[in-house]
Design a protein around this motif. Structure first.
Motif, PDB file in Angstrom:
ATOM      1  N   LEU A  94      10.216   0.927 -15.032  1.00 58.63           N
ATOM      2  CA  LEU A  94       9.872   2.068 -14.287  1.00 58.63           C
ATOM      3  C   LEU A  94       9.409   0.911 -12.845  1.00 58.63           C
ATOM      4  O   LEU A  94       9.502  -0.241 -12.726  1.00 58.63           O
ATOM      5  N   ARG A  95       9.088   1.512 -12.227  1.00 61.69           N
ATOM      6  CA  ARG A  95       9.760   1.554 -10.622  1.00 61.69           C
ATOM      7  C   ARG A  95       8.587   1.603  -9.754  1.00 61.69           C
ATOM      8  O   ARG A  95       8.510   2.984  -9.851  1.00 61.69           O
ATOM      9  N   LEU A  96       7.052   1.035  -9.559  1.00 56.86           N
ATOM     10  CA  LEU A  96       5.938   1.529  -8.951  1.00 56.86           C
ATOM     11  C   LEU A  96       6.215   1.753  -6.798  1.00 56.86           C
ATOM     12  O   LEU A  96       7.049   0.543  -6.684  1.00 56.86           O
ATOM     13  N   SER A  97       6.338   2.219  -6.199  1.00 54.30           N
ATOM     14  CA  SER A  97       6.712   1.649  -5.058  1.00 54.30           C
ATOM     15  C   SER A  97       4.994   1.853  -4.554  1.00 54.30           C
ATOM     16  O   SER A  97       3.827   3.237  -4.836  1.00 54.30           O
ATOM     17  N   CYS A  98       4.452   1.717  -3.414  1.00 54.74           N
ATOM     18  CA  CYS A  98       3.576   1.584  -1.842  1.00 54.74           C
ATOM     19  C   CYS A  98       3.972   1.766  -0.427  1.00 54.74           C
ATOM     20  O   CYS A  98       4.159   1.181  -0.763  1.00 54.74           O
ATOM     21  N   ALA A  99       3.047   2.652  -0.367  1.00 54.18           N
ATOM     22  CA  ALA A  99       4.393   2.864   0.591  1.00 54.18           C
ATOM     23  C   ALA A  99       2.493   3.139   2.119  1.00 54.18           C
ATOM     24  O   ALA A  99       1.078   3.913   1.334  1.00 54.18           O
ATOM     25  N   ALA A 100       2.538   1.861   3.118  1.00 52.77           N
ATOM     26  CA  ALA A 100       1.143   1.786   3.655  1.00 52.77           C
ATOM     27  C   ALA A 100       1.945   2.456   5.312  1.00 52.77           C
ATOM     28  O   ALA A 100       2.546   2.801   5.898  1.00 52.77           O
ATOM     29  N   SER A 101       0.479   2.783   5.971  1.00 46.46           N
ATOM     30  CA  SER A 101       0.862   4.350   6.558  1.00 46.46           C
ATOM     31  C   SER A 101       0.506   3.170   8.209  1.00 46.46           C
ATOM     32  O   SER A 101       1.112   3.559   9.652  1.00 46.46           O
ATOM     33  N   GLY A 102       0.644   1.889   8.308  1.00 45.85           N
ATOM     34  CA  GLY A 102       0.967   0.896   8.826  1.00 45.85           C
ATOM     35  C   GLY A 102       0.949  -0.916   8.818  1.00 45.85           C
ATOM     36  O   GLY A 102       1.415  -0.741   7.459  1.00 45.85           O
ATOM     37  N   ARG A 103       1.222  -1.425   9.605  1.00 49.19           N
ATOM     38  CA  ARG A 103       1.598  -2.952   9.411  1.00 49.19           C
ATOM     39  C   ARG A 103       0.667  -3.500   8.147  1.00 49.19           C
ATOM     40  O   ARG A 103      -0.229  -3.173   8.544  1.00 49.19           O
ATOM     41  N   THR A 104       1.397  -4.310   7.301  1.00 51.42           N
ATOM     42  CA  THR A 104       0.632  -5.085   6.770  1.00 51.42           C
ATOM     43  C   THR A 104       1.234  -6.154   6.494  1.00 51.42           C
ATOM     44  O   THR A 104       2.509  -6.274   6.653  1.00 51.42           O
ATOM     45  N   TYR A 105       0.672  -7.216   5.735  1.00 50.37           N
ATOM     46  CA  TYR A 105       0.833  -8.762   5.671  1.00 50.37           C
ATOM     47  C   TYR A 105       1.932  -8.504   4.041  1.00 50.37           C
ATOM     48  O   TYR A 105       2.176  -8.939   4.208  1.00 50.37           O
ATOM     49  N   THR A 106       0.802  -9.911   3.685  1.00 50.24           N
ATOM     50  CA  THR A 106       0.121  -9.971   2.373  1.00 50.24           C
ATOM     51  C   THR A 106       0.114  -8.453   1.767  1.00 50.24           C
ATOM     52  O   THR A 106      -0.531  -8.604   2.077  1.00 50.24           O
ATOM     53  N   MET A 107       0.785  -8.480   0.527  1.00 51.67           N
ATOM     54  CA  MET A 107       0.895  -7.343  -0.321  1.00 51.67           C
ATOM     55  C   MET A 107       0.830  -7.712  -1.432  1.00 51.67           C
ATOM     56  O   MET A 107       1.839  -8.690  -1.989  1.00 51.67           O
ATOM     57  N   GLY A 108      -0.058  -7.226  -2.192  1.00 49.15           N
ATOM     58  CA  GLY A 108      -0.148  -6.770  -3.813  1.00 49.15           C
ATOM     59  C   GLY A 108       0.220  -5.871  -4.889  1.00 49.15           C
ATOM     60  O   GLY A 108      -0.373  -5.735  -4.283  1.00 49.15           O
ATOM     61  N   TRP A 109       0.126  -6.753  -6.380  1.00 53.91           N
ATOM     62  CA  TRP A 109      -0.183  -4.998  -7.070  1.00 53.91           C
ATOM     63  C   TRP A 109      -0.865  -6.099  -8.238  1.00 53.91           C
ATOM     64  O   TRP A 109      -0.618  -6.849  -8.404  1.00 53.91           O
ATOM     65  N   PHE A 110      -2.200  -5.046  -8.903  1.00 53.34           N
ATOM     66  CA  PHE A 110      -2.922  -5.620  -9.823  1.00 53.34           C
ATOM     67  C   PHE A 110      -2.872  -3.892 -10.482  1.00 53.34           C
ATOM     68  O   PHE A 110      -2.404  -3.403 -10.405  1.00 53.34           O
ATOM     69  N   ARG A 111      -3.997  -4.275 -11.750  1.00 53.64           N
ATOM     70  CA  ARG A 111      -4.157  -3.809 -12.854  1.00 53.64           C
ATOM     71  C   ARG A 111      -4.749  -3.452 -13.105  1.00 53.64           C
ATOM     72  O   ARG A 111      -5.731  -4.587 -13.265  1.00 53.64           O
ATOM     73  N   GLN A 112      -5.600  -2.897 -13.671  1.00 57.24           N
ATOM     74  CA  GLN A 112      -6.993  -2.451 -14.894  1.00 57.24           C
ATOM     75  C   GLN A 112      -7.262  -1.630 -16.169  1.00 57.24           C
ATOM     76  O   GLN A 112      -6.023  -0.343 -15.802  1.00 57.24           O
ATOM     77  N   THR A 113      -7.744  -1.854 -16.976  1.00 52.64           N
ATOM     78  CA  THR A 113      -8.310  -0.932 -18.687  1.00 52.64           C
ATOM     79  C   THR A 113      -9.056  -0.669 -18.271  1.00 52.64           C
ATOM     80  O   THR A 113     -10.012  -1.070 -17.712  1.00 52.64           O
ATOM     81  N   PRO A 114      -9.815   0.901 -18.512  1.00 50.84           N
ATOM     82  CA  PRO A 114     -11.540   0.178 -18.498  1.00 50.84           C
ATOM     83  C   PRO A 114     -11.973  -0.581 -19.552  1.00 50.84           C
ATOM     84  O   PRO A 114     -11.295  -1.221 -20.086  1.00 50.84           O
ATOM     85  N   GLY A 115     -13.181  -1.525 -19.120  1.00 39.98           N
ATOM     86  CA  GLY A 115     -13.923  -1.547 -19.322  1.00 39.98           C
ATOM     87  C   GLY A 115     -13.646  -3.444 -19.435  1.00 39.98           C
ATOM     88  O   GLY A 115     -14.343  -4.318 -19.286  1.00 39.98           O
ATOM     89  N   LYS A 116     -12.746  -4.257 -18.209  1.00 33.95           N
ATOM     90  CA  LYS A 116     -12.150  -5.415 -17.968  1.00 33.95           C
ATOM     91  C   LYS A 116     -11.872  -4.898 -16.269  1.00 33.95           C
ATOM     92  O   LYS A 116     -12.399  -3.495 -15.421  1.00 33.95           O
ATOM     93  N   GLU A 117     -12.051  -5.966 -15.948  1.00 36.27           N
ATOM     94  CA  GLU A 117     -12.354  -6.808 -14.746  1.00 36.27           C
ATOM     95  C   GLU A 117     -10.490  -6.043 -13.989  1.00 36.27           C
ATOM     96  O   GLU A 117      -9.448  -6.223 -14.834  1.00 36.27           O
ATOM     97  N   ARG A 118     -10.387  -6.450 -12.745  1.00 38.52           N
ATOM     98  CA  ARG A 118      -9.145  -6.530 -11.943  1.00 38.52           C
ATOM     99  C   ARG A 118      -8.156  -7.037 -12.251  1.00 38.52           C
ATOM    100  O   ARG A 118      -9.095  -8.683 -11.887  1.00 38.52           O
ATOM    101  N   GLU A 119      -7.358  -6.773 -12.786  1.00 34.95           N
ATOM    102  CA  GLU A 119      -6.407  -7.627 -13.424  1.00 34.95           C
ATOM    103  C   GLU A 119      -4.827  -8.651 -11.979  1.00 34.95           C
ATOM    104  O   GLU A 119      -4.452  -7.693 -11.752  1.00 34.95           O
TER     105      GLU A 119
END
Length: 119
Positions: A18-43
């Motif tokens: 799969l390929r995920l995309s993330c579109a920003a409405s303005g300028r950004t600097y470092t960008m990241g991806w995190f993931r989370q499952t129920p009952g767990k902290e964001r990873e």
């Protein structure tokens, strides 16, 4: 204020891509991806600097996921290959970290996109 909108999530069989995309409405600097499952902290999953000269990956995705960005389109991508059932989660895009890019402390977050990997 920057808005982040993720897309590309869905249902895929184990071993697929799969390929995920993330579109920003303005300028950004470092960008990241995190993931989370129920009952767990964001990873942390992956992050990339504005210039793209440095990228960071969680050990669990190294060699399978690739983060990239197109600053002209204000978009960051996460190419996910060889997906496993344990990759199932809601994936969040984030922009402009407060500290190290691997910590879930960023100025801006997207609403998340579900990725489900069936075994």
């Amino acid at each position: 204020q920057v808005q982040l909108v993720e897309s590309g999530g869905g249902l895929v069989q184990a071993g697929g891509s799969l390929r995920l995309s993330c579109a920003a409405s303005g300028r950004t600097y470092t960008m990241g991806w995190f993931r989370q499952t129920p009952g767990k902290e964001r990873e942390f999953v992956a992050a990339i600097t504005w210039s793209g000269d440095r990228s960071y990956y969680a050990d669990s995705v190294k060699g399978r996921f690739t983060i990239s960005r197109d600053n002209a389109k204000k978009t960051v991508y996460l190419q996910m290959n060889s997906l496993k059932s344990e990759d199932t989660a809601v994936y969040y895009c984030a922009a402009d970290p407060h500290y190290t890019p691997t910590m879930p402390s960023y100025d801006y977050w997207g609403q998340g996109t579900q990725v489900t990997v069936s075994s």
